[in-house]
Design an enzyme around this catalytic site. Structure first.
Site, PDB file in Angstrom:
ATOM      1  N   TYR A  52     145.472  95.255  51.524  1.00 49.14           N
ATOM      2  CA  TYR A  52     145.308  93.877  50.575  1.00 49.14           C
ATOM      3  C   TYR A  52     145.259  94.426  49.231  1.00 49.14           C
ATOM      4  O   TYR A  52     145.629  93.650  48.282  1.00 49.14           O
ATOM      5  CB  TYR A  52     143.775  92.998  50.477  1.00 49.14           C
ATOM      6  CG  TYR A  52     144.795  92.196  51.969  1.00 49.14           C
ATOM      7  CD1 TYR A  52     144.798  92.427  52.959  1.00 49.14           C
ATOM      8  CD2 TYR A  52     143.060  92.964  53.314  1.00 49.14           C
ATOM      9  CE1 TYR A  52     144.686  91.347  53.694  1.00 49.14           C
ATOM     10  CE2 TYR A  52     143.239  92.150  54.159  1.00 49.14           C
ATOM     11  CZ  TYR A  52     144.053  91.515  54.374  1.00 49.14           C
ATOM     12  OH  TYR A  52     144.293  91.374  55.705  1.00 49.14           O
ATOM     13  N   HIS A  64     151.238  84.891  51.464  1.00 48.69           N
ATOM     14  CA  HIS A  64     150.389  85.866  52.044  1.00 48.69           C
ATOM     15  C   HIS A  64     150.683  87.212  50.630  1.00 48.69           C
ATOM     16  O   HIS A  64     151.619  87.762  50.359  1.00 48.69           O
ATOM     17  CB  HIS A  64     150.565  86.498  53.329  1.00 48.69           C
ATOM     18  CG  HIS A  64     150.381  85.273  54.069  1.00 48.69           C
ATOM     19  ND1 HIS A  64     149.154  85.418  54.683  1.00 48.69           N
ATOM     20  CD2 HIS A  64     150.891  84.554  54.066  1.00 48.69           C
ATOM     21  CE1 HIS A  64     149.381  83.620  55.443  1.00 48.69           C
ATOM     22  NE2 HIS A  64     150.623  83.317  55.069  1.00 48.69           N
TER      23      HIS A  64
END
Ligand code: CA2
Length: 149
Positions: free
Chosen positions: A24, A101
């Site tokens: 991430y 996302h």
């Protein structure tokens, strides 16, 4: 100025920047908020940026967006893969929904390959880390402009 673009974030995204940086990245959610606000301001839009770990709260915000937002950018996190209740709420919106996302779920475990949100989203931005949100803001601004032309 048009109504604000809502940028809604689901569970665990408050941990962004503190864990799993290989997936991430190291940018925090507060950094993402700043990037969204800056890009939106340059395009003449305001942003409402929120995160919750609670499904019902996310649904409350989607319902609020029905009257208060010009578009919704949604990173549903895990709820995208599981929540029909979230889908039901999203189906009541008449404004553009953009699914967003950080990672590319299609390149990850099979249970991440489908989201319910995709059924109602105008489009999907994924895999570009924090820049997915900036691209989503640009897409949302374009859709709002097209709707008012
Ligand atoms: O790539 C994305 O943005 C996801 O929505 C992130 C979700 C995951 O369930 C989706 O499949 C894809 C997970 C959010 C968890 O966020 C964390 C951030 C930092 C550290 C740990 C978790």
């Amino acid at each position: 100025m048009p109504k604000p673009i809502y940028v809604l974030n689901g569970p665990n995204l408050n941990l962004l920047g503190s864990r799993e940086p290989h997936i991430y990245g190291t940018t925090t959610l507060d950094d993402v908020r700043g990037l969204c606000e800056a890009r939106a301001a340059a395009l003449g839009h305001a942003i409402v940026f929120r995160q919750t770990n609670h499904e019902g709260e996310l649904i409350d915000w989607v319902q609020e967006a029905r009257t208060e937002a010009s578009a919704v950018i949604l990173n549903p996190a895990g709820y995208g893969h599981t929540s029909i209740a979230l889908l039901d709420a999203l189906q009541t919106l008449a404004i553009p929904i953009i699914e967003c996302h950080l990672s590319n779920p299609a390149a990850r475990e099979p249970f991440r390959h489908k989201t319910y949100v995709a059924l109602v989203a105008k489009g999907l931005v994924s895999g570009f880390g924090a820049n997915s949100y900036v691209l989503a803001v640009e897409a949302a601004a374009g859709l709002v402009a097209a709707a008012s032309a």
